[in-house]
Design a protein around this motif. Structure first.
Motif, PDB file in Angstrom:
ATOM      1  N   THR A  47      14.923  40.238  21.987  1.00 37.63           N
ATOM      2  CA  THR A  47      15.130  39.246  20.939  1.00 37.63           C
ATOM      3  C   THR A  47      14.368  39.676  19.688  1.00 37.63           C
ATOM      4  O   THR A  47      13.560  40.607  19.713  1.00 37.63           O
ATOM      5  CB  THR A  47      14.622  37.859  21.376  1.00 37.63           C
ATOM      6  N   ARG A  48      14.639  38.952  18.627  1.00 37.24           N
ATOM      7  CA  ARG A  48      13.931  39.218  17.376  1.00 37.24           C
ATOM      8  C   ARG A  48      13.239  37.931  16.940  1.00 37.24           C
ATOM      9  O   ARG A  48      13.835  37.062  16.327  1.00 37.24           O
ATOM     10  CB  ARG A  48      14.896  39.706  16.296  1.00 37.24           C
ATOM     11  N   THR A  89      19.816  43.733  20.358  1.00 38.64           N
ATOM     12  CA  THR A  89      19.343  42.480  20.947  1.00 38.64           C
ATOM     13  C   THR A  89      20.363  42.015  21.979  1.00 38.64           C
ATOM     14  O   THR A  89      21.531  42.388  21.947  1.00 38.64           O
ATOM     15  CB  THR A  89      19.151  41.391  19.880  1.00 38.64           C
TER      16      THR A  89
END
Length: 217
Positions: free
Chosen positions: A203-204, A131
């Motif tokens: 991103t997560r 990320t």
């Protein structure tokens, strides 16, 4: 957002409460909300009669080029091998790519307009997709990985240790070695839109919507 998650993250706010002592004294004069407000207040007090007092400068507006103006109307989840593209009538603007590891979806925005989205292959727990924010460092239409001796058409390098965007047989559902693999027709369109230096936000679970900034952390 129509059954799919784009950029989804949980924001946690920290709140603190401060107690005060009750003292037997007159209430203090309220302090200005900011230094700018204090300067304006002082200028107004010092301004001669009949002379307009200066006003505080307006707050700067968010960069409109990176404000989300459109999200493609895609119904349901995007399955492996699926991709969507619509750049008709979209004005020129900076390119931003977002990848949501939870949704396994890559989106490409042009001047804040989402012009493409696709399901992508990602890394495993042993070789995860990182990320962060990654500028595109290198582009090669025809590329063969020197680590895995595998073809990577439409390669766009994100890190020096081999993390890239590239085309693959996404419909097979295999995992990657940390790269972000796209359907080849979609990868070709993304490749044609980007240039070295364009940013990829991985991103997560971060969620954004209309009017949000694509580049705010």
């Amino acid at each position: 957002m129509n059954g799919r998650t784009l950029l989804a993250i949980a924001f946690v706010g920290l709140a603190a409460a401060a107690g005060g002592l009750l003292l037997a004294r007159p209430p203090a004069k309220p302090e200005p909300a900011s230094l700018a407000a204090a300067q304006v207040a002082d200028a107004k007090a010092a301004a001669p009669a009949g002379v307009p007092a200066p006003q505080a400068a307006p707050a700067p507006k968010a960069d409109e080029a990176f404000t989300i103006k459109r999200i493609l109307p895609i119904e349901g989840a995007i399955k492996y091998g699926d991709w969507h593209w619509d750049d008709a009538g979209v004005p020129d603007g900076p390119i931003v790519i977002t990848v949501d590891l939870d949704a396994r979806v890559l989106s490409i925005f042009k001047g804040g307009y989402e012009i493409g989205a696709a399901a992508v292959l990602l890394g495993t727990q042993d070789k995860p997709t990182p990320t962060g924010v990654f500028p595109i460092m290198e582009k090669q239409r025809h590329h063969v990985s020197n680590l895995y001796d595998a073809e990577m058409p439409y390669m766009q390098r994100l890190t020096n240790d081999g993390i890239t965007l590239h085309a693959s047989q996404v419909e097979w559902g295999y995992a990657s070695h940390g790269c972000i693999a796209m359907p080849e027709p979609f990868a070709a369109k993304v490749f044609a839109q980007t240039k070295v230096g364009d940013r990829v936000f991985i991103t997560r679970g971060k969620m954004v919507g209309m009017g949000d900034s694509l580049v705010d952390s």
